[in-house]
Design a protein around this motif. Sequence first.
Motif, PDB file in Angstrom:
ATOM      1  N   ILE A 108     -11.037   1.325   7.154  1.00 30.62           N
ATOM      2  CA  ILE A 108     -11.438  -0.013   7.597  1.00 30.62           C
ATOM      3  C   ILE A 108     -12.878   0.085   8.084  1.00 30.62           C
ATOM      4  CG2 ILE A 108     -11.013  -1.879   9.224  1.00 30.62           C
ATOM      5  CD1 ILE A 108      -8.044  -0.914   9.270  1.00 30.62           C
ATOM      6  N   LYS A 109     -13.773  -0.631   7.412  1.00 35.65           N
ATOM      7  CA  LYS A 109     -15.199  -0.551   7.718  1.00 35.65           C
ATOM      8  C   LYS A 109     -15.744  -1.808   8.400  1.00 35.65           C
ATOM      9  CE  LYS A 109     -16.399   3.457   6.024  1.00 35.65           C
ATOM     10  NZ  LYS A 109     -16.979   4.480   6.868  1.00 35.65           N
ATOM     11  N   ASN A 151     -10.761  -6.105  -0.030  1.00 36.78           N
ATOM     12  CA  ASN A 151     -10.421  -6.957   1.108  1.00 36.78           C
ATOM     13  C   ASN A 151      -8.911  -7.119   1.143  1.00 36.78           C
ATOM     14  OD1 ASN A 151     -13.082  -7.828   2.096  1.00 36.78           O
ATOM     15  ND2 ASN A 151     -13.258  -8.817   0.108  1.00 36.78           N
ATOM     16  N   SER A 152      -8.370  -7.276   2.334  1.00 33.41           N
ATOM     17  CA  SER A 152      -6.943  -7.532   2.492  1.00 33.41           C
ATOM     18  C   SER A 152      -6.786  -8.554   3.611  1.00 33.41           C
ATOM     19  CB  SER A 152      -6.218  -6.236   2.862  1.00 33.41           C
ATOM     20  OG  SER A 152      -4.851  -6.479   3.053  1.00 33.41           O
ATOM     21  N   TYR A 153      -5.931  -9.538   3.384  1.00 30.95           N
ATOM     22  CA  TYR A 153      -5.721 -10.551   4.411  1.00 30.95           C
ATOM     23  C   TYR A 153      -5.228  -9.894   5.691  1.00 30.95           C
ATOM     24  CZ  TYR A 153      -6.429 -14.039   0.819  1.00 30.95           C
ATOM     25  OH  TYR A 153      -6.980 -14.805  -0.174  1.00 30.95           O
ATOM     26  N   VAL A 154      -5.709 -10.390   6.816  1.00 31.98           N
ATOM     27  CA  VAL A 154      -5.405  -9.812   8.123  1.00 31.98           C
ATOM     28  C   VAL A 154      -3.900  -9.713   8.357  1.00 31.98           C
ATOM     29  CG1 VAL A 154      -5.733 -10.135  10.622  1.00 31.98           C
ATOM     30  CG2 VAL A 154      -7.586 -10.676   9.054  1.00 31.98           C
ATOM     31  N   SER A 155      -3.139 -10.683   7.897  1.00 34.01           N
ATOM     32  CA  SER A 155      -1.697 -10.717   8.149  1.00 34.01           C
ATOM     33  C   SER A 155      -0.881  -9.882   7.161  1.00 34.01           C
ATOM     34  CB  SER A 155      -1.206 -12.166   8.105  1.00 34.01           C
ATOM     35  OG  SER A 155      -1.462 -12.715   6.819  1.00 34.01           O
ATOM     36  N   ASN A 156      -1.527  -9.251   6.181  1.00 39.99           N
ATOM     37  CA  ASN A 156      -0.805  -8.498   5.158  1.00 39.99           C
ATOM     38  C   ASN A 156      -0.654  -7.029   5.591  1.00 39.99           C
ATOM     39  OD1 ASN A 156       0.323  -7.485   2.848  1.00 39.99           O
ATOM     40  ND2 ASN A 156      -1.170  -8.394   1.462  1.00 39.99           N
ATOM     41  N   TYR A 157       0.175  -6.811   6.587  1.00 44.14           N
ATOM     42  CA  TYR A 157       0.320  -5.480   7.181  1.00 44.14           C
ATOM     43  C   TYR A 157       0.804  -4.422   6.195  1.00 44.14           C
ATOM     44  CZ  TYR A 157      -0.049  -8.317  11.379  1.00 44.14           C
ATOM     45  OH  TYR A 157      -0.485  -9.203  12.323  1.00 44.14           O
ATOM     46  N   ARG A 158       1.715  -4.806   5.300  1.00 47.20           N
ATOM     47  CA  ARG A 158       2.229  -3.829   4.324  1.00 47.20           C
ATOM     48  C   ARG A 158       1.095  -3.278   3.468  1.00 47.20           C
ATOM     49  NH1 ARG A 158       7.276  -5.643   1.005  1.00 47.20           N
ATOM     50  NH2 ARG A 158       7.126  -3.465   0.380  1.00 47.20           N
ATOM     51  N   SER A 159       0.160  -4.163   3.072  1.00 44.96           N
ATOM     52  CA  SER A 159      -0.947  -3.678   2.242  1.00 44.96           C
ATOM     53  C   SER A 159      -1.872  -2.782   3.054  1.00 44.96           C
ATOM     54  CB  SER A 159      -1.722  -4.841   1.613  1.00 44.96           C
ATOM     55  OG  SER A 159      -2.539  -5.495   2.557  1.00 44.96           O
ATOM     56  N   HIS A 160      -2.065  -3.088   4.333  1.00 44.36           N
ATOM     57  CA  HIS A 160      -2.940  -2.258   5.159  1.00 44.36           C
ATOM     58  C   HIS A 160      -2.424  -0.818   5.194  1.00 44.36           C
ATOM     59  CE1 HIS A 160      -3.834  -6.160   7.629  1.00 44.36           C
ATOM     60  NE2 HIS A 160      -4.306  -6.215   6.397  1.00 44.36           N
TER      61      HIS A 160
END
Length: 141
Positions: A132-133, A113-122
């Motif tokens: 992304i599932k 899981n990755s927080y929605v606002s953590n764009y760098r991790s995405h």
Amino acid sequence: MNLAFNKILKEEIPQILPMIQQLMGNQFSDEILTERFTEMFSQNYECFGIFDEEEMIGVFGLWFMTRHYAGRSCEPDHIFIREDYRSKGVGKQLFRFIYGYAAEKGCETSELNSYVSNYRSHKFYLNEGYEIKGYHFLKKL
């Protein structure tokens, strides 16, 4: 950079709390986090420190479970790397370690899981081959 990924023992929980607090934005007290981590250690969870020489520069956890849709799976959790070590290849080395360790434990997949606002991790996770599932939902009871 020659990194080491060392298991954190239950007795060593206090040494990871400053990094977890930074990751979580000081959302919870040290007492609550200690209580939760202590319980997590008894639930197919393992915690690791990321070390550069003798200095801990990050922390992460791994959950192990079997999912009907993914088989035996490893879920990296609460990944934190100190700001001064970001964008220096630490994440790449970390995930190479995770994939190898998970494979040794018989895992077929990795999900996270990755927080929605953590764009760098995405961007990082997509570059690592994650897809992304779905969405992660949470309801307080």
